[in-house]
Structures are given as structure tokens and as C-alpha cells.
Design a protein around this motif. Structure first.
Motif, PDB file in Angstrom:
ATOM      1  N   LEU A  13      10.603 -27.947 -54.846  1.00  0.00           N
ATOM      2  CA  LEU A  13      11.430 -28.698 -53.890  1.00  0.00           C
ATOM      3  C   LEU A  13      12.379 -29.558 -54.698  1.00  0.00           C
ATOM      4  O   LEU A  13      11.949 -30.234 -55.644  1.00  0.00           O
ATOM      5  N   VAL A  41      21.535 -25.077 -52.912  1.00  0.00           N
ATOM      6  CA  VAL A  41      21.324 -23.787 -52.238  1.00  0.00           C
ATOM      7  C   VAL A  41      21.705 -22.649 -53.189  1.00  0.00           C
ATOM      8  O   VAL A  41      20.955 -21.687 -53.347  1.00  0.00           O
ATOM      9  N   TYR A  45      17.120 -23.045 -54.503  1.00  0.00           N
ATOM     10  CA  TYR A  45      16.028 -23.827 -53.902  1.00  0.00           C
ATOM     11  C   TYR A  45      15.783 -23.382 -52.466  1.00  0.00           C
ATOM     12  O   TYR A  45      16.733 -23.207 -51.695  1.00  0.00           O
ATOM     13  N   LYS A  46      14.523 -23.244 -52.100  1.00  0.00           N
ATOM     14  CA  LYS A  46      14.156 -22.886 -50.721  1.00  0.00           C
ATOM     15  C   LYS A  46      13.618 -24.093 -49.956  1.00  0.00           C
ATOM     16  O   LYS A  46      13.397 -24.031 -48.748  1.00  0.00           O
ATOM     17  N   GLU A  47      13.333 -25.185 -50.672  1.00  0.00           N
ATOM     18  CA  GLU A  47      12.929 -26.428 -50.018  1.00  0.00           C
ATOM     19  C   GLU A  47      13.787 -27.546 -50.614  1.00  0.00           C
ATOM     20  O   GLU A  47      13.807 -27.737 -51.831  1.00  0.00           O
ATOM     21  N   ILE A  48      14.486 -28.256 -49.737  1.00  0.00           N
ATOM     22  CA  ILE A  48      15.406 -29.298 -50.198  1.00  0.00           C
ATOM     23  C   ILE A  48      15.186 -30.557 -49.367  1.00  0.00           C
ATOM     24  O   ILE A  48      15.308 -30.526 -48.137  1.00  0.00           O
ATOM     25  N   ILE A  72      22.673 -24.695 -43.213  1.00  0.00           N
ATOM     26  CA  ILE A  72      21.382 -24.461 -43.871  1.00  0.00           C
ATOM     27  C   ILE A  72      21.023 -22.984 -43.736  1.00  0.00           C
ATOM     28  O   ILE A  72      20.850 -22.485 -42.619  1.00  0.00           O
ATOM     29  N   ASP A  75      16.616 -19.117 -44.761  1.00  0.00           N
ATOM     30  CA  ASP A  75      15.411 -19.107 -45.597  1.00  0.00           C
ATOM     31  C   ASP A  75      15.230 -20.422 -46.370  1.00  0.00           C
ATOM     32  O   ASP A  75      14.423 -20.503 -47.285  1.00  0.00           O
ATOM     33  N   VAL A  76      15.983 -21.451 -45.988  1.00  0.00           N
ATOM     34  CA  VAL A  76      15.844 -22.761 -46.633  1.00  0.00           C
ATOM     35  C   VAL A  76      15.231 -23.748 -45.644  1.00  0.00           C
ATOM     36  O   VAL A  76      15.638 -23.813 -44.484  1.00  0.00           O
ATOM     37  N   THR A  77      14.236 -24.486 -46.108  1.00  0.00           N
ATOM     38  CA  THR A  77      13.608 -25.523 -45.297  1.00  0.00           C
ATOM     39  C   THR A  77      14.103 -26.881 -45.766  1.00  0.00           C
ATOM     40  O   THR A  77      14.003 -27.191 -46.956  1.00  0.00           O
ATOM     41  N   ILE A  78      14.630 -27.664 -44.836  1.00  0.00           N
ATOM     42  CA  ILE A  78      15.009 -29.023 -45.218  1.00  0.00           C
ATOM     43  C   ILE A  78      13.838 -29.964 -44.941  1.00  0.00           C
ATOM     44  O   ILE A  78      13.013 -29.741 -44.047  1.00  0.00           O
TER      45      ILE A  78
END
Ligand code: KIV
Length: 259
Positions: A13, A41, A45-48, A72, A75-78
Motif C-alpha cells: 500500500l 497508479v 500500486y493496487k492499494e493507495i 480510480i 482494480d485499485v482500492t483506495i
């Protein structure tokens, strides 16, 4: 022991965009945050962690901008950070409305110095702050985030300066509320809020935590190293070998003002 090696990349993350806690006197502008988000991105990173929306209008507006302007990737989780107060938790949940994937990251201090000097509470009240905060996260997630694939992260702040068994007790109480199970993990993030010992000590703390914690298969054990002694990378590598699953990092914070 010497036979341990790291054979795959951790789950990362990026926490570069957080400046509402441990705040900069002169925070990043929304334009700079946006450039940085896009870069993170692109870096893969897939978690930010995108900020601390209840801390400032700027951070709240930035999260809304990312969601409303559809910036977003699917496939990215904020992730957004909050303290354990009800008004802050409600505002935090509101900031995520409409996101596809979102995590609320709640933290509360568990170390004896904080219990005594900052909060003036004993262990029971300290544990209750984390439990109540978790209940409120669930309440407001239900109210505002029905369409979101919602995740939960809890950090016992100053983990490195707390009694291990007490940190575990608080995390168990938090899990009793969240009820992790298949498809419903919990991230337990164990910060070296102050890097106060050699890297092997952090690794030993992580190993002990991983052995003692219940529901281990539904827990992502997450590292959040600091670099006060200049050994954050070593501590992270040893703690990965000791069983951690995930690492929170800054990739560009030192350069943030240059981007
Ligand atoms: O370092 C720290 O303790 C933190 C918590 C908010 C996880 O950043």
C-alpha cells in the motif's frame, strides 16, 4: 533463521498521499496530489491511501474528486484514514460514497505512555475505544457504502512501544466486532510509529503476533515501518520473513514537493 528467504513481493500500500496525520505545515495542493495519485497508479500500486478526509476540506474534496471524476482504476482500492471519533468516522464514510473499492483505516493508540499521558485511560477503556470505533465504522459503512466493496483496516498505533499481549487483546476485540471470514478479511496494521529498536526486534514482535492471533487465515498482517533509526528497510525485510503479508510504504514522500 538463515533458511528464510523472501520469494515473492509483498502486497503493497502506498501511503504517500497522506498528509492529514503527521501533517505537513504546508500540505500538498490538490493538483500535486492528483499528479502523485496518477503516478502511483502508473507505478502499479493496487492499494493507495488517499488521505485523511475528516482532517481537512482539502483532503475530503480530493477523495470526492477521485471518485466523482472516475479516476480510480477498477482494480485499485483506495483507503482513507480516521481516528476513532464518531463525527470523524461518519465524515470518512461519506467521503467514500460511490467508490467501487474502498477501505476505512481506523487507528487508536495502545501504548502505555499514550494510555497514561494522552488519554488518561486504563487498558479496558483503551480497548473500548478501538471496539467502539469499529462498531461505528460498520454502522456508517452500512449507511453510506452499500454499493462499495468495503474493507476494514485497524492499526494499534505505537505497536512497537506497546505490550504485545495487549496489542493482541485489542486486535482480538476489534475482530470480534468485524467478524472476519472467507471473503471478509481484516487488515491488522502494526506500525513502528517510533522505530525504537533494532530490526530483529520488530520481526520478533511480528512473528509473535502472527503466532498468537486467532483467525489468522482471514487476517492480513501489515507492516508500517518508520525510519527513525535508519533501519526501516531491514526491519521490513526481516518482518516479512517473520510472516507478514503486506507493507505500507512511502515511495516518493521525500520528493513530494518536486513532483
Ligand atoms: O505510524 C503510525 O502509527 C501510523 C498509524 C496511523 C498507523 O501511521
Amino acid at each position: 533463521g538463515p533458511s528464510q528467504t523472501i520469494t515473492e513481493a509483498p502486497r503493497w500500500l502506498s501511503t504517500d498521499l497522506r498528509d492529514g496525520n503527521q501533517a505537513l505545515i504546508d500540505p500538498m495542493t490538490p493538483a500535486r496530489k492528483r499528479r502523485m495519485f496518477d503516478m502511483l497508479v502508473r507505478m502499479g500500486y493496487k492499494e493507495i491511501e488517499v488521505g485523511f478526509p475528516s482532517a481537512s476540506e482539502t483532503d475530503f474534496a480530493f477523495v470526492r474528486h477521485l471518485i466523482e471524476d472516475d479516476l480510480i482504476p477498477d482494480d485499485v482500492t483506495i483507503s482513507v484514514l480516521t481516528q476513532a471519533r464518531e463525527d470523524l468516522i461518519e465524515r470518512t464514510a461519506q467521503s467514500l460514497v460511490g467508490t467501487k473499492n474502498g477501505t476505512i483505516h481506523l487507528y487508536s493508540a495502545v501504548a502505555p505512555l499514550f494510555r497514561r499521558v494522552v488519554f488518561g485511560v486504563g487498558r479496558d477503556e483503551c480497548r473500548a475505544i478501538a471496539v467502539r470505533g469499529t462498531e461505528l465504522v460498520m454502522k456508517y459503512a452500512e449507511e453510506y457504502l452499500q454499493g462499495t466493496d468495503f474493507g476494514y483496516q485497524y492499526s494499534p498505533e505505537i505497536f512497537t512501544g506497546a505490550e504485545l499481549d495487549f496489542s493482541i487483546e485489542v486486535c482480538e476485540a476489534v475482530m470480534d466486532v468485524w467478524q472476519p471470514e472467507g471473503g471478509r478479511e481484516i487488515i491488522l496494521n502494526l506500525p513502528a510509529t517510533v522505530e525504537m529498536a533494532t530490526p530483529n526486534t520488530y520481526a520478533d514482535q511480528i512473528e509473535y503476533f502472527g503466532r498468537q492471533i486467532s483467525r489468522r487465515e482471514h487476517v492480513a498482517i501489515s507492516l508500517h515501518p518508520h525510519n527513525d533509526r535508519g533501519t526501516a528497510v531491514a526491519a521490513t525485510e526481516l518482518a516479512m520473513m517473520a510472516g507478514a503479508d503486506r507493507v505500507e510504504v512511502v515511495s516518493a514522500a521525500d520528493d513530494a514537493r518536486l513532483i
